[in-house]
Design an enzyme around this catalytic site. Structure first.
Site, PDB file in Angstrom:
ATOM      1  N   THR A 222       0.839  -1.189   0.000  1.00 49.58           N
ATOM      2  CA  THR A 222       0.000   0.000   0.000  1.00 49.58           C
ATOM      3  C   THR A 222       0.879   1.246   0.000  1.00 49.58           C
ATOM      4  O   THR A 222       1.997   1.224   0.530  1.00 49.58           O
ATOM      5  CB  THR A 222      -0.950   0.026   1.229  1.00 49.58           C
ATOM      6  N   SER A 266       0.212   2.774  10.650  1.00 53.16           N
ATOM      7  CA  SER A 266      -0.621   1.988  11.573  1.00 53.16           C
ATOM      8  C   SER A 266       0.033   0.616  11.667  1.00 53.16           C
ATOM      9  O   SER A 266       0.931   0.299  10.878  1.00 53.16           O
ATOM     10  CB  SER A 266      -2.049   1.813  11.021  1.00 53.16           C
ATOM     11  N   TYR A 268      -1.278  -2.102  10.835  1.00 62.31           N
ATOM     12  CA  TYR A 268      -1.560  -2.758   9.547  1.00 62.31           C
ATOM     13  C   TYR A 268      -0.481  -2.396   8.526  1.00 62.31           C
ATOM     14  O   TYR A 268       0.082  -3.267   7.852  1.00 62.31           O
ATOM     15  CB  TYR A 268      -2.950  -2.334   9.041  1.00 62.31           C
ATOM     16  N   HIS A 269      -0.180  -1.108   8.427  1.00 61.24           N
ATOM     17  CA  HIS A 269       0.827  -0.693   7.445  1.00 61.24           C
ATOM     18  C   HIS A 269       2.199  -1.270   7.780  1.00 61.24           C
ATOM     19  O   HIS A 269       2.986  -1.577   6.885  1.00 61.24           O
ATOM     20  CB  HIS A 269       0.870   0.835   7.345  1.00 61.24           C
ATOM     21  N   LYS A 272       2.619  -4.540   6.214  1.00 64.33           N
ATOM     22  CA  LYS A 272       2.932  -4.469   4.788  1.00 64.33           C
ATOM     23  C   LYS A 272       4.417  -4.188   4.575  1.00 64.33           C
ATOM     24  O   LYS A 272       5.021  -4.675   3.617  1.00 64.33           O
ATOM     25  CB  LYS A 272       2.098  -3.379   4.117  1.00 64.33           C
TER      26      LYS A 272
HETATM   27  N1  LIG Z   1      -9.021  -1.742  -1.177  1.00 61.25           N
HETATM   28  C1  LIG Z   1      -8.069  -0.827  -1.129  1.00 61.25           C
HETATM   29  O1  LIG Z   1      -8.324   0.382  -1.211  1.00 61.25           O
HETATM   30  C2  LIG Z   1      -6.634  -1.247  -0.981  1.00 61.25           C
HETATM   31  C3  LIG Z   1      -5.636  -0.261  -1.075  1.00 61.25           C
HETATM   32  C4  LIG Z   1      -4.303  -0.648  -0.955  1.00 61.25           C
HETATM   33  C5  LIG Z   1      -3.979  -1.974  -0.745  1.00 61.25           C
HETATM   34  N2  LIG Z   1      -4.969  -2.908  -0.635  1.00 61.25           N
HETATM   35  C6  LIG Z   1      -4.582  -4.297  -0.424  1.00 61.25           C
HETATM   36  O2  LIG Z   1      -5.183  -5.104  -1.415  1.00 61.25           O
HETATM   37  C7  LIG Z   1      -5.533  -6.378  -0.878  1.00 61.25           C
HETATM   38  C8  LIG Z   1      -6.997  -6.664  -1.151  1.00 61.25           C
HETATM   39  O3  LIG Z   1      -7.781  -5.625  -0.611  1.00 61.25           O
HETATM   40  P1  LIG Z   1      -9.355  -5.717  -0.533  1.00 61.25           P
HETATM   41  O4  LIG Z   1      -9.862  -4.334  -0.363  1.00 61.25           O
HETATM   42  O5  LIG Z   1      -9.862  -6.563  -1.639  1.00 61.25           O
HETATM   43  O6  LIG Z   1      -9.537  -6.482   0.853  1.00 61.25           O
HETATM   44  P2  LIG Z   1     -10.545  -7.660   1.230  1.00 61.25           P
HETATM   45  O7  LIG Z   1     -10.495  -7.799   2.720  1.00 61.25           O
HETATM   46  O8  LIG Z   1     -11.883  -7.409   0.630  1.00 61.25           O
HETATM   47  O9  LIG Z   1      -9.884  -8.931   0.530  1.00 61.25           O
HETATM   48  C9  LIG Z   1      -8.975  -9.758   1.147  1.00 61.25           C
HETATM   49  C10 LIG Z   1      -9.514 -11.168   1.082  1.00 61.25           C
HETATM   50  O10 LIG Z   1      -8.517 -12.048   1.625  1.00 61.25           O
HETATM   51  C11 LIG Z   1      -9.136 -12.985   2.471  1.00 61.25           C
HETATM   52  N3  LIG Z   1      -8.153 -13.402   3.482  1.00 61.25           N
HETATM   53  C12 LIG Z   1      -7.528 -12.635   4.392  1.00 61.25           C
HETATM   54  N4  LIG Z   1      -6.696 -13.362   5.144  1.00 61.25           N
HETATM   55  C13 LIG Z   1      -6.783 -14.631   4.675  1.00 61.25           C
HETATM   56  C14 LIG Z   1      -6.169 -15.846   5.039  1.00 61.25           C
HETATM   57  N5  LIG Z   1      -5.306 -15.913   6.054  1.00 61.25           N
HETATM   58  N6  LIG Z   1      -6.484 -16.961   4.343  1.00 61.25           N
HETATM   59  C15 LIG Z   1      -7.376 -16.925   3.313  1.00 61.25           C
HETATM   60  N7  LIG Z   1      -7.992 -15.788   2.938  1.00 61.25           N
HETATM   61  C16 LIG Z   1      -7.705 -14.658   3.615  1.00 61.25           C
HETATM   62  C17 LIG Z   1     -10.319 -12.243   3.072  1.00 61.25           C
HETATM   63  O11 LIG Z   1     -11.328 -13.118   3.527  1.00 61.25           O
HETATM   64  C18 LIG Z   1     -10.770 -11.359   1.923  1.00 61.25           C
HETATM   65  O12 LIG Z   1     -11.780 -11.986   1.160  1.00 61.25           O
HETATM   66  C19 LIG Z   1      -5.178  -6.332   0.604  1.00 61.25           C
HETATM   67  O13 LIG Z   1      -3.923  -6.921   0.807  1.00 61.25           O
HETATM   68  C20 LIG Z   1      -5.096  -4.841   0.897  1.00 61.25           C
HETATM   69  O14 LIG Z   1      -4.214  -4.566   1.953  1.00 61.25           O
HETATM   70  C21 LIG Z   1      -6.285  -2.571  -0.756  1.00 61.25           C
END
Ligand SMILES: NC(=O)c1ccc[n+]([C@@H]2O[C@H](COP(=O)([O-])OP(=O)(O)OC[C@H]3O[C@@H](n4cnc5c(N)ncnc54)[C@H](O)[C@@H]3O)[C@@H](O)[C@H]2O)c1
Length: 509
Positions: A222, A266, A268-269, A272
């Site tokens: 991120t 955070s 979380y960050h 990453k």
């Molecule tokens: N949405 C955003 O704006 C954004 C921005 C920057 C980075 N990201 C990154 O992109 C990725 C996807 O984001 P998103 O918004 O789709 O999130 P999301 O939570 O909707 O998708 C993540 C999926 O991974 C699954 N998951 C998590 N841990 C797991 C595990 N241990 N085993 C199996 N499945 C697991 C969750 O159930 C979920 O369905 C994440 O890594 C997030 O940090 C998202």
């Protein structure tokens, strides 16, 4: 749209490459090829064994019959892509997007995200179907067959079995907990997020070393890994460019090729950032190849595929833990909650529409790094201040949908600068990978409002009203924020949505 970004890539970039011979040089996250003299490395092709031993630099994607022209560049026929986190906001959207382009898609999820959101008493305001129904609808409506497994990716045995079985040529790793506030709730949540994210990724890296070293890993990081350097120095794409120099004490060194500083915002960050180092090391130790994607904040609800049937919709969260900023503003506008900005609202971030994020991922999948190459892309299409975004949403909601929208400034629950310089470099995707954004902020906000204003969705937002405003503070206190100020934005029709446009920002405070 540019299709030729990968035409001149060679077998060095292809996941069907199998290197032969003795290779013992290790370098820091650099492509193996840089250290080879021409003709030193020989390869075989897993897809075309009839080629025998050959020089991997001798054949380009354009020349190879396994790579065929597609809308986003040359595409490896029936390329096998494994999506970890396929049930999520981005994962499900990408599965349908890639499936429609003819990729073979498999995915893993353990439905963590559904549980995290339920833990707060919330739900996806756009209803989503159970996975079985999603898979059935993908087949019926789009003709896409997705191979799905339910398990926790921390279960390394199951992960290995599935990788062995599916033999992915690219792995998109979305399966992490993506919420900063969730990681700041208390020690248990912070530890959980870090364990889930960091150990999940580490296990994947070992599994790839043993079972799929030729697959490229597209790992989601991120932009929040970098923080917002208060000196205003540029935020490079993860690695210092060749001409960056460190001056100190009358001496000078090149910084070129080193990882740039990270300043996460955070726990979380922090997870990453830890991933970044683990991925980087794995490329160095084992010749894995990866794009570490520093993704901006995604907004939007629309791709052709998710809109094709209600059972194919992707999730859309607007609660304080899992909603992202623009998505939350749109929901707030629909149910008459003032759009909430923190502090002065001068926080500046990179953003990207859902559909454009899918285009970027496709281009990254189609241009795999070379063995050993760790590369970073800043995946955004524009930079905005949070208060500008609130004003844009408020104007479109008022002009196009007749909604009365206020903006309210709250005390900031986070520890962050709310006015700061932000010079972000985002050149690789547009300049090297042919990415051309297709969606404007205004268009996507309009599309979101159009969907969320439907009575059935509006009532789902009403039902979770109590979890929309922030209560999770970085200090550990769990309490609503004080309101500093409320104001309305004077209507101004937005260009491109059938409007006149023009005029300066002029909030009536
Ligand atoms: N949405 C955003 O704006 C954004 C921005 C920057 C980075 N990201 C990154 O992109 C990725 C996807 O984001 P998103 O918004 O789709 O999130 P999301 O939570 O909707 O998708 C993540 C999926 O991974 C699954 N998951 C998590 N841990 C797991 C595990 N241990 N085993 C199996 N499945 C697991 C969750 O159930 C979920 O369905 C994440 O890594 C997030 O940090 C998202």
């Amino acid at each position: 749209m540019s299709k030729d970004h990968n035409a001149q890539k060679t077998c060095w970039n292809c996941p069907a490459l199998e290197l032969r011979g003795h290779v013992d040089f290790r370098a820091c996250g650099q492509s193996m090829r840089k250290f080879m003299t021409e003709g030193q490395a020989m390869a075989e092709c897993k897809r075309r064994p009839e080629l025998g031993l050959f020089d991997p630099a001798s054949l380009t994607f354009e020349e190879c019959p396994e790579w065929e022209e597609g809308p986003y560049g040359y595409q490896l026929r029936d390329m096998r892509v494994l999506i970890l986190g396929i049930d999520g906001y981005l994962g499900w959207t990408l599965a349908l997007w890639l499936g429609s382009l003819g990729f073979r898609v498999a995915g893993v999820d353990n439905f963590n995200r559904r549980r995290w959101v339920a833990e707060e008493g919330s739900h996806s305001v756009v209803p989503i179907a159970p996975m079985e129904e999603r898979l059935r609808a993908a087949k019926e409506v789009l003709g896409i067959e997705i191979s799905f497994r339910e398990f926790d990716i921390l279960d390394n045995e199951k992960l290995r079995q599935f990788i062995q079985e599916f033999q992915p040529e690219a792995i998109v790793h979305y399966a992490e907990c993506p919420s900063a506030p969730y990681s700041m709730v208390d020690f248990q949540h912070a530890a959980y997020v870090q364990h889930n994210n960091v150990i999940g990724t580490l296990g994947l890296l070992f599994a790839m070393r043993d079972l799929a070293p030729e697959a490229s890993l597209i790992k989601l990081g991120t932009m929040g890994e970098y923080g917002t350097p208060l000196t205003g120095r540029p935020i490079f794409e993860g690695i210092f460019p060749a001409d960056a120099v460190l001056q100190w004490d009358g001496r000078e060194w090149s910084l070129g090729g080193e990882l740039t500083p990270r300043d996460p915002v955070s726990f979380y960050h922090v997870s990453k950032v830890q991933d970044t180092f683990n991925v980087y090391e794995s490329c160095k130790y084992w010749w894995l190849r990866s794009y570490d994607v520093m993704q901006g904040v995604i907004y939007g609800v629309h791709t052709e595929q998710v809109a094709a049937d209600p059972r194919l919709r992707t999730r859309f969260d607007v609660d304080e833990w899992f909603g992202t900023v623009i998505n939350r503003f749109v929901a707030q506008a629909v149910v008459g909650i003032p759009l909430t900005i923190y502090g002065s609202g001068g926080q500046t971030r990179g953003f990207l529409a859902l559909r454009d994020a899918m285009q970027c991922m496709t281009r990254l999948i189609l241009s795999p790094p070379e063995p050993g190459q760790y590369d970073v892309v800043n995946q955004i299409s524009g930079v905005y201040r949070v208060r500008e975004l609130a004003e844009t949403v408020a104007r479109i909601a008022a002009d196009e949908f007749g909604l009365e929208v206020e903006i309210q400034r709250l005390e900031n629950p986070r520890v962050e600068a709310d006015e700061h310089p932000y010079e972000v470099v985002y050149e690789k995707l547009p300049q090297q990978l042919g990415f051309e954004p297709q969606v404007t902020l205004e268009e996507e906000v309009y599309q979101m409002l159009k969907l969320l204003i439907q009575p059935s969705i509006r009532s789902r937002i009403e039902a979770i009203r109590q979890v929309i405003l922030p209560k999770t503070r970085w200090s550990g206190l769990h309490k609503e924020m004080d309101v500093i100020e409320r104001y309305k934005v004077r209507p101004r029709r937005v260009v491109g949505l059938g409007a006149e446009g023009g005029g300066e920002d002029d909030p009536e405070r």
